[in-house]
Design a protein around this motif. Structure first.
Motif, PDB file in Angstrom:
ATOM      1  N   ILE A   1      -6.338 -19.712   8.060  1.00  0.00           N
ATOM      2  CA  ILE A   1      -4.997 -20.128   9.137  1.00  0.00           C
ATOM      3  C   ILE A   1      -4.315 -18.438   8.425  1.00  0.00           C
ATOM      4  O   ILE A   1      -3.969 -18.236   8.097  1.00  0.00           O
ATOM      5  N   ALA A   2      -3.841 -17.984  10.211  1.00  0.00           N
ATOM      6  CA  ALA A   2      -3.386 -16.454  10.191  1.00  0.00           C
ATOM      7  C   ALA A   2      -2.255 -17.154  10.786  1.00  0.00           C
ATOM      8  O   ALA A   2      -1.673 -17.862  12.037  1.00  0.00           O
ATOM      9  N   PHE A   3      -1.163 -16.599  10.491  1.00  0.00           N
ATOM     10  CA  PHE A   3       0.665 -17.146  11.295  1.00  0.00           C
ATOM     11  C   PHE A   3       1.663 -16.120  11.025  1.00  0.00           C
ATOM     12  O   PHE A   3       2.112 -15.589  10.305  1.00  0.00           O
TER      13      PHE A   3
ATOM     14  N   GLY B   1       5.392 -11.438   4.062  1.00  0.00           N
ATOM     15  CA  GLY B   1       4.455 -11.851   3.625  1.00  0.00           C
ATOM     16  C   GLY B   1       3.261 -11.797   3.238  1.00  0.00           C
ATOM     17  O   GLY B   1       3.146 -10.502   1.870  1.00  0.00           O
ATOM     18  N   PHE B   2       1.961 -11.679   3.434  1.00  0.00           N
ATOM     19  CA  PHE B   2       0.746 -11.408   2.984  1.00  0.00           C
ATOM     20  C   PHE B   2      -0.301 -10.807   4.072  1.00  0.00           C
ATOM     21  O   PHE B   2      -0.312 -11.868   4.698  1.00  0.00           O
ATOM     22  N   GLY B   3      -1.070 -10.204   3.666  1.00  0.00           N
ATOM     23  CA  GLY B   3      -2.388  -9.815   4.669  1.00  0.00           C
ATOM     24  C   GLY B   3      -2.339  -8.995   5.271  1.00  0.00           C
ATOM     25  O   GLY B   3      -0.897  -9.061   5.715  1.00  0.00           O
ATOM     26  N   ARG B   4      -3.367  -8.056   5.717  1.00  0.00           N
ATOM     27  CA  ARG B   4      -2.844  -7.292   6.929  1.00  0.00           C
ATOM     28  C   ARG B   4      -3.543  -6.958   8.082  1.00  0.00           C
ATOM     29  O   ARG B   4      -4.370  -8.060   8.179  1.00  0.00           O
ATOM     30  N   GLU B   5      -2.826  -7.472   9.073  1.00  0.00           N
ATOM     31  CA  GLU B   5      -3.478  -7.089  11.027  1.00  0.00           C
ATOM     32  C   GLU B   5      -3.798  -5.664  11.012  1.00  0.00           C
ATOM     33  O   GLU B   5      -2.463  -5.256  11.256  1.00  0.00           O
ATOM     34  N   GLY B   6      -4.993  -5.501  12.291  1.00  0.00           N
ATOM     35  CA  GLY B   6      -5.224  -4.540  12.642  1.00  0.00           C
ATOM     36  C   GLY B   6      -5.858  -3.351  11.866  1.00  0.00           C
ATOM     37  O   GLY B   6      -5.822  -4.402  10.296  1.00  0.00           O
ATOM     38  N   GLY B   7      -6.978  -2.563  12.343  1.00  0.00           N
ATOM     39  CA  GLY B   7      -7.630  -1.457  11.439  1.00  0.00           C
ATOM     40  C   GLY B   7      -8.788  -2.668  10.732  1.00  0.00           C
ATOM     41  O   GLY B   7      -9.372  -3.293  11.690  1.00  0.00           O
ATOM     42  N   VAL B   8      -9.248  -1.836  10.101  1.00  0.00           N
ATOM     43  CA  VAL B   8     -10.561  -2.345   9.141  1.00  0.00           C
ATOM     44  C   VAL B   8      -9.850  -3.860   8.446  1.00  0.00           C
ATOM     45  O   VAL B   8     -10.798  -4.101   8.269  1.00  0.00           O
TER      46      VAL B   8
ATOM     47  N   GLY C   1      -7.999  -5.233   9.149  1.00  0.00           N
ATOM     48  CA  GLY C   1      -7.492  -6.999   9.616  1.00  0.00           C
ATOM     49  C   GLY C   1      -9.261  -7.711   9.835  1.00  0.00           C
ATOM     50  O   GLY C   1      -8.496  -8.576   9.967  1.00  0.00           O
ATOM     51  N   LEU C   2     -10.090  -7.020   9.693  1.00  0.00           N
ATOM     52  CA  LEU C   2     -11.203  -7.938   9.531  1.00  0.00           C
ATOM     53  C   LEU C   2     -11.530  -8.440   8.305  1.00  0.00           C
ATOM     54  O   LEU C   2     -12.200  -9.358   8.565  1.00  0.00           O
ATOM     55  N   SER C   3     -10.771  -8.257   7.845  1.00  0.00           N
ATOM     56  CA  SER C   3     -11.533  -8.683   5.989  1.00  0.00           C
ATOM     57  C   SER C   3     -10.815 -10.029   5.463  1.00  0.00           C
ATOM     58  O   SER C   3     -11.393 -11.463   5.044  1.00  0.00           O
ATOM     59  N   ALA C   4      -9.050 -10.551   6.515  1.00  0.00           N
ATOM     60  CA  ALA C   4      -8.802 -11.088   6.533  1.00  0.00           C
ATOM     61  C   ALA C   4      -9.910 -12.378   7.492  1.00  0.00           C
ATOM     62  O   ALA C   4      -9.596 -13.134   7.484  1.00  0.00           O
ATOM     63  N   TYR C   5     -10.741 -12.414   7.962  1.00  0.00           N
ATOM     64  CA  TYR C   5     -11.766 -13.207   8.370  1.00  0.00           C
ATOM     65  C   TYR C   5     -12.978 -13.195   8.311  1.00  0.00           C
ATOM     66  O   TYR C   5     -13.872 -13.987   8.904  1.00  0.00           O
ATOM     67  N   VAL C   6     -13.837 -12.458   6.736  1.00  0.00           N
ATOM     68  CA  VAL C   6     -14.771 -12.826   6.936  1.00  0.00           C
ATOM     69  C   VAL C   6     -14.729 -13.264   5.335  1.00  0.00           C
ATOM     70  O   VAL C   6     -14.030 -12.538   4.221  1.00  0.00           O
ATOM     71  N   LYS C   7     -16.039 -13.899   4.803  1.00  0.00           N
ATOM     72  CA  LYS C   7     -16.054 -13.828   3.221  1.00  0.00           C
ATOM     73  C   LYS C   7     -17.324 -12.619   2.662  1.00  0.00           C
ATOM     74  O   LYS C   7     -18.367 -12.767   3.847  1.00  0.00           O
ATOM     75  N   LEU C   8     -17.119 -11.454   1.680  1.00  0.00           N
ATOM     76  CA  LEU C   8     -18.191 -10.963   1.517  1.00  0.00           C
ATOM     77  C   LEU C   8     -18.973 -11.450   0.226  1.00  0.00           C
ATOM     78  O   LEU C   8     -18.075 -11.842  -0.783  1.00  0.00           O
ATOM     79  N   SER C   9     -19.956 -11.370  -0.177  1.00  0.00           N
ATOM     80  CA  SER C   9     -20.766 -11.181  -0.779  1.00  0.00           C
ATOM     81  C   SER C   9     -21.699 -10.497  -1.315  1.00  0.00           C
ATOM     82  O   SER C   9     -21.649  -9.198  -0.760  1.00  0.00           O
TER      83      SER C   9
ATOM     84  N   LYS D   1      -8.335 -20.045   3.670  1.00  0.00           N
ATOM     85  CA  LYS D   1      -7.437 -19.080   3.537  1.00  0.00           C
ATOM     86  C   LYS D   1      -6.430 -18.619   4.301  1.00  0.00           C
ATOM     87  O   LYS D   1      -6.423 -19.499   5.870  1.00  0.00           O
ATOM     88  N   ALA D   2      -5.565 -18.132   3.431  1.00  0.00           N
ATOM     89  CA  ALA D   2      -4.201 -17.359   5.194  1.00  0.00           C
ATOM     90  C   ALA D   2      -4.213 -16.327   5.030  1.00  0.00           C
ATOM     91  O   ALA D   2      -3.931 -15.394   3.938  1.00  0.00           O
ATOM     92  N   THR D   3      -3.549 -16.150   6.023  1.00  0.00           N
ATOM     93  CA  THR D   3      -2.515 -14.264   6.159  1.00  0.00           C
ATOM     94  C   THR D   3      -1.658 -14.992   6.947  1.00  0.00           C
ATOM     95  O   THR D   3      -1.411 -15.726   8.017  1.00  0.00           O
ATOM     96  N   LEU D   4       0.231 -14.682   6.426  1.00  0.00           N
ATOM     97  CA  LEU D   4       0.587 -14.638   6.959  1.00  0.00           C
ATOM     98  C   LEU D   4       2.130 -13.529   6.924  1.00  0.00           C
ATOM     99  O   LEU D   4       1.908 -12.635   6.102  1.00  0.00           O
TER     100      LEU D   4
END
Ligand code: ADP
Length: 487
Positions: free
Chosen positions: A240-242, A470-477, A479-487, A262-265
């Protein structure tokens, strides 16, 4: 049409310069964009979108319910499984570039519709919102085939289906902030614009269609809070991105607690703009005006609390009053307009409520004399002096052209006052001293701190809040991490 004016500015009034609407085509009614097609809402319900500048009807908009959202999420899941996740990053990038280019080609149309539907001055939508929205797609198109460089040594996977809910203050720009990084990282999308500003998101659906994206990769659904809630609560949404109010942000957090979503608000703000006595005063006054009055104060990071060092307070306040007198309030489509229409009647009522509270709290109000249009929702630029930190107008987000002014003597005092808020989205610092800027950027608890400028955005620069912002960042690199699963 007569240009809107303030009494003091009559001697040098500009001639009206309204932007033409002749090249705009709006349908009578808009359906839901699901699985690459325009679908009628299952309930058959529509609502009206009106122009807040004159209360005229613009179009009918579909009101999606749970069954429509289910259709949209199923389409997004299928598109994710069968098409989008199978494409290489460079193939995804081609689609995203195509969206950006078509948006640029249709920039004038998008700017006019943004101003018609949302009430913001054409100067803002033409020079800020739409170019930034295009740039956002260009920027993230560039990342789509470089994710391994964004996250070196990590395995990067998309999350799946992203549910995205956006507010009315930057309708197309917020859609770009949400959709571009989601697509670049390989996710599919169900996006809901705010009920008062659906039109540019629906135009974006047309553009996405013309760009030839596989059906279901982006679905645009319209409606009210219940539609947003149906997205949040859908079991097959991964993220959810709000962006919106802190109250709804809290509802969303509760709703997804205990799920794997996962969420970014990105929520409210009450940002401090701080002026030291060594600041370039004229430049700072222009920055304050830009930070709160342009765009009707409809900016979540608006610099709505001004702190002026005591020794220059009198001078700054006088210059502010002089500048405010010259602001044009009125027709958003007039290129001279500085402050357009408030987005909705409800929002105007909220602003008026806070202005009354401010007066009751004993603050001193200053509003220039304005000939406001008879129809539509307008609020003159409003300055409150003689306010205390505990006043509601200093503590709560108003989301209108209302500025509170307080003074300070020392750096420690202003840091303490600036941080004394439940929010932490942005701040501005005006001073000649670089060391003071660096000192404040480390101590102000705000996601963005602007120095000797305000409200400057760039797709490569992350944006987001602390505390109730809120929390989470939009924009820049980031902003990518809010949409990926890293392993
Ligand atoms: P604002 O005060 O900026 O209008 P809101 O938080 O009310 O902010 O609205 C932002 C977005 O959230 C809009 O698209 C709105 O329709 C949506 N929304 C409102 N209530 C809910 C809810 N309970 N769940 C999900 N989305 C919601």
């Amino acid at each position: 049409m007569k240009s809107k004016k303030t009494e003091s500015s009559t001697s040098w009034l500009y001639s009206p310069s309204p932007e033409s609407t002749a090249h705009i085509s709006l349908r009578e009614s808009y359906d839901l964009y699901i699985n690459g097609k325009w679908e009628k809402p299952i309930s058959g319900k529509y609502f009206d979108s009106i122009n807040p500048a004159n209360e005229k009807h613009l179009a009918k908009i579909a009101h999606a319910d749970q069954a429509d959202i289910d259709k949209a999420v199923k389409a997004a899941r299928k598109a994710y499984d069968t098409a989008w996740s199978k494409l290489s990053g460079s193939e995804r990038a081609k689609y995203i570039y195509r969206i950006a280019r078509i948006m640029q080609e249709r920039a004038r149309e998008l700017a006019v519709i943004e101003s018609l539907d949302g009430g913001k001055p054409i100067r803002e939508s033409r020079d800020i919102d739409i170019p930034l929205a295009c740039n956002h797609f260009f920027y993230y198109a560039g990342w789509a085939d470089k994710l391994e460089y964004a996250f070196p040594t990590r395995k990067v996977e998309a999350l799946g289906v992203a549910g995205q809910i956006i507010p009315w203050n930057f309708p197309l720009l917020m859609a770009a902030w949400k959709i571009a990084p989601a697509l670049a990282t390989g996710n599919t999308v169900v996006l809901k614009p705010a009920e008062t500003t659906s039109l540019t998101a629906l135009k974006l659906a047309e553009i996405i269609h013309d760009a030839g994206l596989p059906p279901g990769v982006v679905n645009i659904v319209t409606g009210f809070g219940d539609t947003g809630a149906a997205i949040v609560n859908h079991p097959d949404i991964n993220k959810i991105a709000f962006t919106g109010s802190t109250n709804v942000g809290k509802i969303i957090q509760k709703a997804i607690a205990g799920t794997s979503k996962k969420a970014t608000l990105e929520l409210g703000g009450k940002s401090a703009n701080i002026i030291f006595d060594d600041a370039p005063i004229d430049q700072a006054v222009e920055g304050i005006v830009n930070g709160i009055f342009f765009n009707q104060g409809h900016v979540c990071c608006a610099g709505s609390r001004l702190y002026v060092q005591e020794s220059v307070a009198e001078k700054v306040i006088q210059k502010l009053k002089d500048r405010i007198q010259t602001l044009y309030v009125g027709d958003p489509l007039d290129k001279n307009t500085d402050i357009g229409a408030i987005n909705s009647k409800e929002q105007l009522q909220t602003i008026d409520k806070y202005i009354k509270i401010g007066i009751k709290e004993g603050a001193e109000i200053y509003q220039p004399a304005c000939n406001l249009p008879k129809k539509g929702f307008y609020c003159p630029p409003t300055l409150f002096t003689n306010v205390a930190q505990s006043n509601l107008i200093v503590q709560e987000e108003i989301f209108g052209p209302v500025l509170t002014v307080q003074t300070f003597r020392t750096v420690d005092e202003v840091i303490q006052k600036a941080n004394n808020t439940p929010f932490g989205l942005a701040a501005g610092v005006w001073t000649d001293k670089g060391s003071r800027i660096f000192n404040l950027t480390t101590k102000l608890r705000a996601g963005v701190v602007w120095a000797n400028t305000y409200n400057k955005f760039d797709p490569s620069s992350p944006f987001g809040g602390y505390k109730e912002s809120g929390f989470g960042r939009e924009g820049g690199v980031h902003g990518l991490s809010a949409y990926v699963k890293l392993s």
